[in-house]
Design a protein around this motif. Structure first.
Motif, PDB file in Angstrom:
ATOM      1  N   LEU A  70      -4.541   1.325  14.575  1.00 36.89           N
ATOM      2  CA  LEU A  70      -4.381   1.030  13.153  1.00 36.89           C
ATOM      3  C   LEU A  70      -4.569   2.280  12.305  1.00 36.89           C
ATOM      4  N   ALA A  71      -5.576   3.070  12.617  1.00 40.45           N
ATOM      5  CA  ALA A  71      -5.832   4.292  11.851  1.00 40.45           C
ATOM      6  C   ALA A  71      -4.656   5.254  11.959  1.00 40.45           C
ATOM      7  N   TRP A  72      -4.092   5.362  13.160  1.00 37.73           N
ATOM      8  CA  TRP A  72      -2.918   6.223  13.354  1.00 37.73           C
ATOM      9  C   TRP A  72      -1.736   5.699  12.531  1.00 37.73           C
ATOM     10  N   ALA A  73      -1.496   4.384  12.575  1.00 34.37           N
ATOM     11  CA  ALA A  73      -0.381   3.795  11.832  1.00 34.37           C
ATOM     12  C   ALA A  73      -0.589   3.949  10.325  1.00 34.37           C
ATOM     13  N   TRP A  74      -1.835   3.816   9.862  1.00 35.16           N
ATOM     14  CA  TRP A  74      -2.157   3.993   8.442  1.00 35.16           C
ATOM     15  C   TRP A  74      -1.807   5.412   7.991  1.00 35.16           C
ATOM     16  N   ASP A  75      -2.092   6.391   8.829  1.00 37.69           N
ATOM     17  CA  ASP A  75      -1.713   7.769   8.518  1.00 37.69           C
ATOM     18  C   ASP A  75      -0.199   7.941   8.518  1.00 37.69           C
ATOM     19  N   GLU A  76       0.493   7.282   9.475  1.00 34.80           N
ATOM     20  CA  GLU A  76       1.960   7.333   9.496  1.00 34.80           C
ATOM     21  C   GLU A  76       2.541   6.838   8.175  1.00 34.80           C
ATOM     22  N   LEU A  77       1.873   5.876   7.576  1.00 35.77           N
ATOM     23  CA  LEU A  77       2.353   5.276   6.336  1.00 35.77           C
ATOM     24  C   LEU A  77       1.746   5.934   5.099  1.00 35.77           C
ATOM     25  N   GLY A  78       1.188   7.128   5.287  1.00 34.96           N
ATOM     26  CA  GLY A  78       0.624   7.856   4.146  1.00 34.96           C
ATOM     27  C   GLY A  78      -0.484   7.088   3.468  1.00 34.96           C
ATOM     28  N   GLN A  79      -1.340   6.432   4.270  1.00 29.88           N
ATOM     29  CA  GLN A  79      -2.417   5.579   3.745  1.00 29.88           C
ATOM     30  C   GLN A  79      -1.861   4.515   2.775  1.00 29.88           C
ATOM     31  N   GLY A  80      -0.682   4.026   3.084  1.00 26.34           N
ATOM     32  CA  GLY A  80      -0.059   2.961   2.298  1.00 26.34           C
ATOM     33  C   GLY A  80       0.957   3.442   1.285  1.00 26.34           C
ATOM     34  N   ASP A  81       0.983   4.749   0.998  1.00 25.87           N
ATOM     35  CA  ASP A  81       1.890   5.244  -0.041  1.00 25.87           C
ATOM     36  C   ASP A  81       3.362   5.108   0.347  1.00 25.87           C
ATOM     37  N   VAL A  82       3.668   5.183   1.638  1.00 24.26           N
ATOM     38  CA  VAL A  82       5.061   4.992   2.059  1.00 24.26           C
ATOM     39  C   VAL A  82       5.526   3.587   1.676  1.00 24.26           C
ATOM     40  N   LEU A  83       4.699   2.584   1.917  1.00 22.99           N
ATOM     41  CA  LEU A  83       5.046   1.210   1.539  1.00 22.99           C
ATOM     42  C   LEU A  83       5.185   1.098   0.019  1.00 22.99           C
ATOM     43  N   LEU A  84       4.312   1.766  -0.705  1.00 23.51           N
ATOM     44  CA  LEU A  84       4.368   1.733  -2.169  1.00 23.51           C
ATOM     45  C   LEU A  84       5.676   2.324  -2.678  1.00 23.51           C
ATOM     46  N   SER A 102      -2.215  -6.906   7.067  1.00 16.07           N
ATOM     47  CA  SER A 102      -2.897  -6.634   8.336  1.00 16.07           C
ATOM     48  C   SER A 102      -3.879  -5.476   8.193  1.00 16.07           C
ATOM     49  N   PHE A 103      -3.462  -4.419   7.524  1.00 17.42           N
ATOM     50  CA  PHE A 103      -4.369  -3.296   7.289  1.00 17.42           C
ATOM     51  C   PHE A 103      -5.578  -3.742   6.457  1.00 17.42           C
ATOM     52  N   ALA A 104      -5.315  -4.475   5.383  1.00 10.92           N
ATOM     53  CA  ALA A 104      -6.389  -4.865   4.475  1.00 10.92           C
ATOM     54  C   ALA A 104      -7.436  -5.724   5.182  1.00 10.92           C
ATOM     55  N   GLN A 105      -7.000  -6.547   6.125  1.00 14.10           N
ATOM     56  CA  GLN A 105      -7.935  -7.380   6.867  1.00 14.10           C
ATOM     57  C   GLN A 105      -8.926  -6.542   7.674  1.00 14.10           C
ATOM     58  N   CYS A 106      -8.550  -5.306   7.962  1.00 12.05           N
ATOM     59  CA  CYS A 106      -9.397  -4.434   8.779  1.00 12.05           C
ATOM     60  C   CYS A 106     -10.007  -3.289   7.973  1.00 12.05           C
ATOM     61  N   GLY A 107      -9.957  -3.398   6.646  1.00 13.85           N
ATOM     62  CA  GLY A 107     -10.663  -2.440   5.800  1.00 13.85           C
ATOM     63  C   GLY A 107      -9.868  -1.234   5.348  1.00 13.85           C
ATOM     64  N   PHE A 108      -8.566  -1.203   5.609  1.00 17.33           N
ATOM     65  CA  PHE A 108      -7.721  -0.103   5.139  1.00 17.33           C
ATOM     66  C   PHE A 108      -7.130  -0.526   3.791  1.00 17.33           C
ATOM     67  N   ALA A 109      -7.492   0.183   2.726  1.00 13.52           N
ATOM     68  CA  ALA A 109      -7.110  -0.275   1.392  1.00 13.52           C
ATOM     69  C   ALA A 109      -6.388   0.803   0.595  1.00 13.52           C
ATOM     70  N   GLU A 111      -5.375   0.653  -3.426  1.00 11.22           N
ATOM     71  CA  GLU A 111      -5.445  -0.207  -4.604  1.00 11.22           C
ATOM     72  C   GLU A 111      -4.121  -0.257  -5.356  1.00 11.22           C
ATOM     73  N   ARG A 112      -3.424   0.873  -5.436  1.00  7.96           N
ATOM     74  CA  ARG A 112      -2.135   0.876  -6.145  1.00  7.96           C
ATOM     75  C   ARG A 112      -1.126  -0.002  -5.417  1.00  7.96           C
ATOM     76  N   LEU A 113      -1.129   0.079  -4.098  1.00  4.21           N
ATOM     77  CA  LEU A 113      -0.210  -0.748  -3.313  1.00  4.21           C
ATOM     78  C   LEU A 113      -0.565  -2.223  -3.458  1.00  4.21           C
ATOM     79  N   ALA A 114      -1.850  -2.550  -3.387  1.00  3.59           N
ATOM     80  CA  ALA A 114      -2.268  -3.942  -3.527  1.00  3.59           C
ATOM     81  C   ALA A 114      -1.858  -4.503  -4.887  1.00  3.59           C
ATOM     82  N   TYR A 115      -2.036  -3.696  -5.940  1.00  2.00           N
ATOM     83  CA  TYR A 115      -1.653  -4.139  -7.284  1.00  2.00           C
ATOM     84  C   TYR A 115      -0.139  -4.360  -7.361  1.00  2.00           C
ATOM     85  N   ALA A 116       0.629  -3.416  -6.822  1.00  2.00           N
ATOM     86  CA  ALA A 116       2.091  -3.530  -6.874  1.00  2.00           C
ATOM     87  C   ALA A 116       2.574  -4.767  -6.119  1.00  2.00           C
TER      88      ALA A 116
END
Length: 295
Positions: A70-84, A102-109, A111-116
């Motif tokens: 999960l940590a590796w995938a989170w980095d692949e996604l720019g800590q969520g910025d790619v999705l944003l 899925s990330f949020a359930q495991c503590g990867f947050a 805030e801008r992405l969650a708001y969007a």
């Protein structure tokens, strides 16, 4: 967590997880700007994230390794910025909320992405998207997760499963739809009563037949998903009866073979052997892992 092997190092789930870890680079997003190739690559990456989330939450023996994925995938996604960035350009891809959930359930947050995601989901345009029912349930399940809620008790209304159609007409598309409807309605087994009693009775009657059909067709992708469905509904006798057949299909390298024709549109004569092997087998290996963990 399944107890299919007494020796952790030889546990079928551990072997499958090791295959995913060895092929981690195959889940990576293409380098450079976000393109259509990026969007295509999000499918396998998002599927891996979902399975890693479930293992982190429910399987102590494999939680640490799954969290590293999960940590590796989170980095692949720019800590969520790619999705944003994708959602800013294409808000109709609200289905990407499922990956973030899925990330949020495991503590990867993020805030801008969650708001969007919250803002886009509540738009009339998002509610108007003509998703298949199972995909709409997927998004509803993700949003309920992000908001700390549970889906409504009538979530299955209008679904394939709710109609209880003639079971001999279950083709592959309908089979995938019904398994995913069960996944979301039961919250991956946390809430078996999310499937009403009359539908559970229907499934208890017909799941064994469907499992035999897809076993005979050597489609262990659907076989694993149907096995997961039995477990999430609390149909333990069906799960335990058919689990050995899934285990018998595991390859020496830990993977589970995909159905004939898997990834045929993605594999060409120029595709390296390692990449072709990954494309054929990664999804069945992932759902096989979740099936092993479901009992």
């Amino acid at each position: 967590m399944s107890s299919v092997s007494p020796t952790p190092s030889r546990h079928p789930l551990a072997r499958a997880l090791a295959w995913i870890e060895r092929h981690r680079a195959e889940f990576a997003l293409p380098a450079g700007p976000i393109t259509e190739a990026t969007l295509r690559a999000l499918k396998p990456l998002g599927e891996m994230v979902l399975i890693a989330e479930k293992l982190v939450q429910r399987d102590r023996a494999h939680a640490a390794r799954s969290r590293r994925l999960l940590a590796w995938a989170w980095d692949e996604l720019g800590q969520g910025d790619v999705l944003l960035h994708i959602l800013a350009a294409k808000p109709d891809l609200i289905v990407l909320s499922t990956v973030y959930a899925s990330f949020a359930q495991c503590g990867f947050a993020n805030e801008r992405l969650a708001y969007a995601i919250g803002q886009i989901h509540d738009l009339p345009a998002s509610r108007a998207i003509e998703f298949p029912k199972w995909r709409r349930l997927d998004v509803c399940h993700a949003m309920a997760s992000l908001r700390g809620e549970r889906m409504a008790d009538d979530a299955l209304e209008g679904s394939w499963l709710a109609h209880r159609p003639e079971p001999w007409l279950l083709g592959e598309d309908a089979a995938y739809a019904v398994t995913h409807e069960i996944f979301y309605a039961t919250d991956y087994g946390r809430h078996p009563r999310g499937v009403p009693t009359e539908l559970r009775d229907y499934l208890e009657l017909w799941l064994p037949a469907w499992l035999r059909i897809y076993e005979r067709r050597n489609n262990f992708d659907l076989f694993a998903e149907l096995l997961m469905s039995a477990a999430y509904l609390g149909l333990e006798s069906i799960y335990r009866e058919h689990l050995p057949r899934l285990l018998s299909e595991q390859a020496q390298d830990g993977s589970f073979p995909g159905p004939a024709g898997s990834a045929a549109t993605q594999i060409t004569a120029a595709t390296p052997d390692r990449r072709a092997n990954f494309l054929r087998n990664y999804h069945t290996t992932l759902v096989g892992m979740l099936a092993l963990d479901a009992g």
